[in-house]
Design a protein around this motif. Structure first.
Motif, PDB file in Angstrom:
ATOM      1  N   UNK A  53       0.813  -1.220   0.000  1.00  0.00           N
ATOM      2  CA  UNK A  53       0.000   0.000   0.000  1.00  0.00           C
ATOM      3  C   UNK A  53       0.841   1.262   0.000  1.00  0.00           C
ATOM      4  N   UNK A  54       2.014   1.189   0.630  1.00  0.00           N
ATOM      5  CA  UNK A  54       2.903   2.354   0.708  1.00  0.00           C
ATOM      6  C   UNK A  54       3.757   2.508  -0.546  1.00  0.00           C
ATOM      7  N   UNK A 178      -3.947  -7.293  -3.249  1.00  0.00           N
ATOM      8  CA  UNK A 178      -5.420  -7.327  -3.243  1.00  0.00           C
ATOM      9  C   UNK A 178      -5.998  -6.857  -1.909  1.00  0.00           C
ATOM     10  N   UNK A 179      -5.171  -6.893  -0.892  1.00  0.00           N
ATOM     11  CA  UNK A 179      -5.615  -6.508   0.457  1.00  0.00           C
ATOM     12  C   UNK A 179      -4.793  -5.333   0.993  1.00  0.00           C
ATOM     13  N   UNK A 180      -4.235  -4.550   0.109  1.00  0.00           N
ATOM     14  CA  UNK A 180      -3.300  -3.487   0.512  1.00  0.00           C
ATOM     15  C   UNK A 180      -3.952  -2.460   1.432  1.00  0.00           C
ATOM     16  N   UNK A 181      -3.120  -1.896   2.296  1.00  0.00           N
ATOM     17  CA  UNK A 181      -3.570  -0.832   3.205  1.00  0.00           C
ATOM     18  C   UNK A 181      -2.841   0.439   2.780  1.00  0.00           C
ATOM     19  N   UNK A 189      -3.272  13.315   0.060  1.00  0.00           N
ATOM     20  CA  UNK A 189      -2.598  14.051  -1.020  1.00  0.00           C
ATOM     21  C   UNK A 189      -2.936  13.520  -2.419  1.00  0.00           C
ATOM     22  N   UNK A 190      -3.936  12.627  -2.480  1.00  0.00           N
ATOM     23  CA  UNK A 190      -4.348  12.036  -3.762  1.00  0.00           C
ATOM     24  C   UNK A 190      -3.134  11.456  -4.509  1.00  0.00           C
ATOM     25  N   UNK A 191      -2.379  10.667  -3.795  1.00  0.00           N
ATOM     26  CA  UNK A 191      -1.113  10.135  -4.338  1.00  0.00           C
ATOM     27  C   UNK A 191      -1.081   8.603  -4.220  1.00  0.00           C
ATOM     28  N   UNK A 192      -2.252   7.984  -4.411  1.00  0.00           N
ATOM     29  CA  UNK A 192      -2.327   6.518  -4.293  1.00  0.00           C
ATOM     30  C   UNK A 192      -2.202   5.885  -5.678  1.00  0.00           C
ATOM     31  N   UNK A 193      -1.032   5.954  -6.237  1.00  0.00           N
ATOM     32  CA  UNK A 193      -0.851   5.452  -7.618  1.00  0.00           C
ATOM     33  C   UNK A 193      -0.982   3.923  -7.667  1.00  0.00           C
ATOM     34  N   UNK A 194      -1.694   3.462  -8.705  1.00  0.00           N
ATOM     35  CA  UNK A 194      -1.839   2.026  -8.963  1.00  0.00           C
ATOM     36  C   UNK A 194      -2.511   1.251  -7.825  1.00  0.00           C
ATOM     37  N   UNK A 195      -3.336   1.930  -7.042  1.00  0.00           N
ATOM     38  CA  UNK A 195      -3.976   1.206  -5.933  1.00  0.00           C
ATOM     39  C   UNK A 195      -4.891   0.122  -6.519  1.00  0.00           C
ATOM     40  N   UNK A 196      -5.019  -0.972  -5.820  1.00  0.00           N
ATOM     41  CA  UNK A 196      -5.808  -2.113  -6.299  1.00  0.00           C
ATOM     42  C   UNK A 196      -7.245  -1.693  -6.545  1.00  0.00           C
TER      43      UNK A 196
END
Lengths: 202, 199
Positions: A53-54, A178-181, A189-196
């Motif tokens: 997730x990070x 698939x279960x990322x935090x 900051x709207x910086x969650x690139x490629x989140x599942x």
């Protein structure tokens, strides 16, 4: 001792000193000195779900070569060309630039918490965050964010892919994706690139 | 009974002390002198066992360098987290041996604190030791969205490095290697500080 000899010795010594200084500055001469940079990691990186997730990208890549080193606010970083073998998170292909914090500066190795520099020819699983302004991927120094897949530089991409597919850590991270935090800071900051979640909307 | 104190460095470069307990030799000699020979070997094994059980490991996580200069750390620079920063200073100063205090024009700056904005790294703060002024960088990207307890934890952790303390994986301590919301020092923090600067 004649004056001529003294002059020769003085000039020779000066040339040696200048040559050593230039070699140190250009990191051609590496001293057996390591300086540690001590960081406090964000919490929970030992948990695969938080590590993925990070990360903006998690991938298997073969280190082709060191392409440069630079100082960011006086402290060194090292750049590498990495050939993508496969992706766990994200969709990278071809050769990308990977930044590793730490490296040689004036002949001294700066290391983040004892993190060793990655080796050209070796293939690793990398957890990285994207640096938009520089267009490169900064790899985490946390031990859970990297794994050596193979140090054998003669293996083909197909062989490396097969090794990666059978690697237990890779399988764990595929599940973790698939279960990322996600990190609060990235969400804010709207910086969650490629989140599942963003790539697998029903 | 007393103990010998030795100092070692392990593979990770951490220093630790080993306290080896020993028993007064005159007492052992007295016991031996009153003992029948056939029990001598058994007694030797028993005493050896208790001596080995009495070996106590007191591990200390220290760097081998610090920002401390003549019993104090003079700090300069600026942080937007002034309240957590000042609370962090107060936490270490409460131990009483090293005084962390602002730099003046008459003193040498031992430590400089500054904020950085690094969205591409996975650390909240870092400490860099130098020949001149050492540096603490606090990463605003993460700290801005943290609660005050977490901000204080990071500030206290980095100041711990400037005092010569190293990271470890003992949860419940400020020098735990990752950020937590803990603001008070743990027993390992106090023990390591005491080992370096006195109890």
């Amino acid at each position: 001792m004649t004056k001529k000899l003294i002059l020769k010795l003085a000039v020779s010594s000066l040339l040696i000193i200048v040559a050593v200084a230039v070699a140190l500055h250009a990191n051609l001469l590496k001293l057996p000195i390591t300086k540690q940079i001590h960081v406090q990691f964000i919490p929970g990186l030992e948990d695969d779900r938080i590590m993925v997730g990070a990360s903006h990208n998690v991938f298997i890549g073969k280190v082709i070569e060191q392409t440069g080193s630079m100082a960011i606010e006086s402290y060194p970083s090292t750049l590498f060309a990495v050939e993508i073998v496969s992706n766990i998170k994200g969709d990278l292909s071809g050769i990308v630039t990977v930044e590793q914090e730490g490296g040689y500066q004036n002949g001294i190795l700066y290391s983040l918490e004892g993190d060793s520099l990655i080796t050209p020819g070796s293939t690793y699983m990398f957890s990285a965050r994207y640096n938009e302004s520089k267009n490169w991927y900064t790899i985490s120094a946390h031990s859970n964010g990297r794994k050596l897949i193979s140090a054998d530089k003669s293996l083909t991409t197909t062989e490396l892919l097969s090794l990666a597919q059978n690697d237990e850590k890779v399988k764990k991270l595929q599940w973790a994706y698939q279960n990322e935090i996600l990190l609060d800071a990235d969400v804010i900051n709207n910086n969650t690139k490629n989140s599942y979640q963003s790539l697998h909307k029903e | 009974m007393g103990y010998f104190k030795y100092r070692f460095e392990n593979k990770e470069g951490h220093y630790y002390t080993k306290k080896v307990l020993f028993y007064n030799l005159s007492i052992i000699q007295l016991i031996y002198s009153t003992m029948k020979k056939k029990y001598l070997i058994v007694a030797t094994f028993v005493i050896s066992f208790f001596c080995s059980v009495g070996v106590v490991y007191a591990t200390h996580y220290i760097l081998g360098y610090s920002s401390v200069d003549s019993g104090e750390i003079r700090w300069g620079g600026h942080t937007t987290y002034s309240t957590p920063w000042n609370k962090a200073i107060a936490t270490w100063n409460a131990l009483g041996k090293i005084n962390i205090t602002p730099d003046t024009i008459y003193t040498y700056e031992d430590l400089r604190v500054k904020g950085v904005d690094r969205s591409w790294v996975t650390w909240t703060g870092r400490y860099i030791y130098s020949i001149g002024t050492d540096t603490i960088q606090l990463n605003r990207y993460y700290l801005d969205s943290d609660r005050s307890g977490e901000q204080q934890n990071t500030a206290t952790h980095e100041l711990g490095h400037s005092l010569g303390l190293d990271d470890h994986e003992i949860y419940g301590n400020i020098m735990y290697y990752a950020q937590t919301s803990q603001t008070a020092l743990g027993s390992q923090d106090i023990d390591d500080y005491g080992y370096l600067w006195g109890y």
